[in-house]
Design a protein around this motif. Structure first.
Motif, PDB file in Angstrom:
ATOM      1  N   VAL A   7      16.006 -45.465 -38.585  1.00  0.00           N
ATOM      2  CA  VAL A   7      16.118 -46.093 -37.258  1.00  0.00           C
ATOM      3  C   VAL A   7      14.750 -46.684 -36.907  1.00  0.00           C
ATOM      4  O   VAL A   7      13.912 -46.023 -36.298  1.00  0.00           O
ATOM      5  N   PRO A   8      14.520 -47.941 -37.304  1.00  0.00           N
ATOM      6  CA  PRO A   8      13.235 -48.582 -36.984  1.00  0.00           C
ATOM      7  C   PRO A   8      13.052 -48.687 -35.467  1.00  0.00           C
ATOM      8  O   PRO A   8      14.030 -48.882 -34.725  1.00  0.00           O
ATOM      9  N   LEU A   9      11.828 -48.552 -35.019  1.00  0.00           N
ATOM     10  CA  LEU A   9      11.553 -48.643 -33.586  1.00  0.00           C
ATOM     11  C   LEU A   9      12.010 -49.957 -32.976  1.00  0.00           C
ATOM     12  O   LEU A   9      12.369 -50.004 -31.803  1.00  0.00           O
ATOM     13  N   ASP A  10      12.010 -51.030 -33.765  1.00  0.00           N
ATOM     14  CA  ASP A  10      12.389 -52.336 -33.232  1.00  0.00           C
ATOM     15  C   ASP A  10      13.877 -52.664 -33.421  1.00  0.00           C
ATOM     16  O   ASP A  10      14.318 -53.764 -33.089  1.00  0.00           O
ATOM     17  N   ALA A  11      14.667 -51.718 -33.907  1.00  0.00           N
ATOM     18  CA  ALA A  11      16.105 -51.952 -34.071  1.00  0.00           C
ATOM     19  C   ALA A  11      16.775 -52.016 -32.697  1.00  0.00           C
ATOM     20  O   ALA A  11      16.387 -51.290 -31.778  1.00  0.00           O
ATOM     21  N   TYR A  12      17.778 -52.868 -32.562  1.00  0.00           N
ATOM     22  CA  TYR A  12      18.446 -53.021 -31.264  1.00  0.00           C
ATOM     23  C   TYR A  12      19.040 -51.704 -30.776  1.00  0.00           C
ATOM     24  O   TYR A  12      19.210 -51.491 -29.582  1.00  0.00           O
ATOM     25  N   TYR A  13      19.352 -50.795 -31.663  1.00  0.00           N
ATOM     26  CA  TYR A  13      19.985 -49.526 -31.315  1.00  0.00           C
ATOM     27  C   TYR A  13      19.002 -48.363 -31.194  1.00  0.00           C
ATOM     28  O   TYR A  13      19.408 -47.238 -30.885  1.00  0.00           O
ATOM     29  N   SER A  14      17.710 -48.595 -31.381  1.00  0.00           N
ATOM     30  CA  SER A  14      16.717 -47.515 -31.396  1.00  0.00           C
ATOM     31  C   SER A  14      16.716 -46.699 -30.099  1.00  0.00           C
ATOM     32  O   SER A  14      16.805 -45.472 -30.127  1.00  0.00           O
ATOM     33  N   GLU A  15      16.603 -47.362 -28.966  1.00  0.00           N
ATOM     34  CA  GLU A  15      16.579 -46.662 -27.677  1.00  0.00           C
ATOM     35  C   GLU A  15      17.901 -45.928 -27.438  1.00  0.00           C
ATOM     36  O   GLU A  15      17.916 -44.809 -26.929  1.00  0.00           O
ATOM     37  N   ALA A  16      19.007 -46.541 -27.820  1.00  0.00           N
ATOM     38  CA  ALA A  16      20.322 -45.930 -27.633  1.00  0.00           C
ATOM     39  C   ALA A  16      20.474 -44.672 -28.489  1.00  0.00           C
ATOM     40  O   ALA A  16      21.015 -43.660 -28.027  1.00  0.00           O
ATOM     41  N   VAL A  17      19.995 -44.723 -29.729  1.00  0.00           N
ATOM     42  CA  VAL A  17      20.061 -43.555 -30.614  1.00  0.00           C
ATOM     43  C   VAL A  17      19.224 -42.428 -30.021  1.00  0.00           C
ATOM     44  O   VAL A  17      19.670 -41.273 -29.952  1.00  0.00           O
ATOM     45  N   ASP A  18      18.016 -42.756 -29.560  1.00  0.00           N
ATOM     46  CA  ASP A  18      17.160 -41.735 -28.936  1.00  0.00           C
ATOM     47  C   ASP A  18      17.884 -41.072 -27.770  1.00  0.00           C
ATOM     48  O   ASP A  18      17.900 -39.846 -27.643  1.00  0.00           O
ATOM     49  N   TRP A  19      18.468 -41.876 -26.896  1.00  0.00           N
ATOM     50  CA  TRP A  19      19.192 -41.363 -25.736  1.00  0.00           C
ATOM     51  C   TRP A  19      20.352 -40.466 -26.168  1.00  0.00           C
ATOM     52  O   TRP A  19      20.522 -39.360 -25.641  1.00  0.00           O
ATOM     53  N   ALA A  20      21.143 -40.925 -27.127  1.00  0.00           N
ATOM     54  CA  ALA A  20      22.319 -40.171 -27.561  1.00  0.00           C
ATOM     55  C   ALA A  20      21.934 -38.817 -28.165  1.00  0.00           C
ATOM     56  O   ALA A  20      22.627 -37.820 -27.958  1.00  0.00           O
ATOM     57  N   VAL A  21      20.830 -38.775 -28.877  1.00  0.00           N
ATOM     58  CA  VAL A  21      20.375 -37.517 -29.471  1.00  0.00           C
ATOM     59  C   VAL A  21      19.828 -36.580 -28.388  1.00  0.00           C
ATOM     60  O   VAL A  21      20.176 -35.400 -28.343  1.00  0.00           O
ATOM     61  N   VAL A  22      19.002 -37.110 -27.492  1.00  0.00           N
ATOM     62  CA  VAL A  22      18.429 -36.302 -26.409  1.00  0.00           C
ATOM     63  C   VAL A  22      19.530 -35.725 -25.515  1.00  0.00           C
ATOM     64  O   VAL A  22      19.467 -34.575 -25.086  1.00  0.00           O
ATOM     65  N   GLU A  23      20.557 -36.518 -25.263  1.00  0.00           N
ATOM     66  CA  GLU A  23      21.659 -36.086 -24.392  1.00  0.00           C
ATOM     67  C   GLU A  23      22.711 -35.241 -25.128  1.00  0.00           C
ATOM     68  O   GLU A  23      23.740 -34.897 -24.543  1.00  0.00           O
ATOM     69  N   ASN A  24      22.469 -34.954 -26.389  1.00  0.00           N
ATOM     70  CA  ASN A  24      23.397 -34.155 -27.210  1.00  0.00           C
ATOM     71  C   ASN A  24      24.776 -34.782 -27.340  1.00  0.00           C
ATOM     72  O   ASN A  24      25.787 -34.079 -27.426  1.00  0.00           O
ATOM     73  N   ILE A  25      24.803 -36.096 -27.336  1.00  0.00           N
ATOM     74  CA  ILE A  25      26.047 -36.823 -27.547  1.00  0.00           C
ATOM     75  C   ILE A  25      26.341 -36.909 -29.036  1.00  0.00           C
ATOM     76  O   ILE A  25      27.481 -36.824 -29.466  1.00  0.00           O
ATOM     77  N   THR A  26      25.286 -37.052 -29.812  1.00  0.00           N
ATOM     78  CA  THR A  26      25.397 -37.065 -31.263  1.00  0.00           C
ATOM     79  C   THR A  26      24.100 -36.527 -31.847  1.00  0.00           C
ATOM     80  O   THR A  26      23.140 -36.291 -31.123  1.00  0.00           O
ATOM     81  N   TYR A  50      33.490 -37.776 -25.198  1.00  0.00           N
ATOM     82  CA  TYR A  50      33.719 -36.460 -24.588  1.00  0.00           C
ATOM     83  C   TYR A  50      32.390 -35.824 -24.184  1.00  0.00           C
ATOM     84  O   TYR A  50      32.237 -35.329 -23.062  1.00  0.00           O
ATOM     85  N   ARG A  51      31.434 -35.839 -25.080  1.00  0.00           N
ATOM     86  CA  ARG A  51      30.115 -35.258 -24.781  1.00  0.00           C
ATOM     87  C   ARG A  51      29.403 -36.053 -23.701  1.00  0.00           C
ATOM     88  O   ARG A  51      28.730 -35.475 -22.836  1.00  0.00           O
ATOM     89  N   ALA A  52      29.513 -37.373 -23.725  1.00  0.00           N
ATOM     90  CA  ALA A  52      28.864 -38.211 -22.716  1.00  0.00           C
ATOM     91  C   ALA A  52      29.404 -37.904 -21.320  1.00  0.00           C
ATOM     92  O   ALA A  52      28.672 -37.983 -20.333  1.00  0.00           O
ATOM     93  N   TYR A  53      30.663 -37.522 -21.245  1.00  0.00           N
ATOM     94  CA  TYR A  53      31.275 -37.176 -19.967  1.00  0.00           C
ATOM     95  C   TYR A  53      31.143 -35.696 -19.627  1.00  0.00           C
ATOM     96  O   TYR A  53      31.781 -35.208 -18.711  1.00  0.00           O
TER      97      TYR A  53
END
Length: 174
Positions: A7-26, A50-53
């Motif tokens: 997950v390169p820092l400049d990937a369009y999904y980088s911030e989203a992946v960080d959020w999803a991991v921190v929030e225990n969504i994935t 389900y986890r996001a909700y």
């Protein structure tokens, strides 16, 4: 935040992946990888939503209509929750089925209580008679996703883990 080697820092999904991991969504697919280009299955996306909700518990007496799942499946509670919330219906869950762009926007739209939208879209590959036409318009209007071009949505294209994390991030954060 855990950094994944894929997950390169400049990937369009980088911030989203960080959020999803921190929030225990994935989580990652290993200690060091997220596999952002791997296809996301129905079991995975329903579990992520389900986890996001908030992972509301399912009543021990809940009887699911899905004949192809068992209480031992990691996604069992998520599948039951999706059914109880009208996100999924039918007698088969099909957890290993690849999740498409139209699936994702439909699941999120249904969880949002299916807000009324026009069925006429800007996309040549989304017919106004498509069961997901309103969901597509809603997701685009809400900034959850956009077309794959100015004139196409690619409703049948499978979603990757990076794309799913991005759509969920946009649905819940942005």
């Amino acid at each position: 935040v855990q950094r994944f080697s894929d997950v390169p820092l400049d990937a369009y999904y980088s911030e989203a992946v960080d959020w999803a991991v921190v929030e225990n969504i994935t989580a990652g697919t290993s200690e060091t990888t997220f596999s952002p280009d791997a296809t996301c299955t129905r079991a995975q996306i329903i579990t992520f939503i389900y986890r996001a909700y908030g992972s509301s518990p399912i009543s021990k007496t809940y009887k699911t209509s899905f004949k192809d799942i068992s209480k031992d499946d990691y996604f069992y509670n998520a599948a039951c929750w999706a059914e109880a919330n009208g996100i999924l219906t039918g007698s088969k869950f099909e957890g290993d089925k690849a999740c498409t762009r139209s699936d994702v926007v439909t699941y999120l739209w249904k969880k949002a209580k299916s807000p009324k939208q026009s069925t006429k879209t800007q996309f040549t590959d989304v017919s106004s008679s498509a069961k997901y036409a309103q969901a597509v318009n809603w997701a685009v209007k809400e900034g959850i996703t956009s077309g794959t071009s100015d004139t196409t949505f690619s409703p049948k294209s499978t979603c990757t883990r990076g794309q799913i994390a991005t759509m969920l991030f946009r649905a819940f954060v942005k």
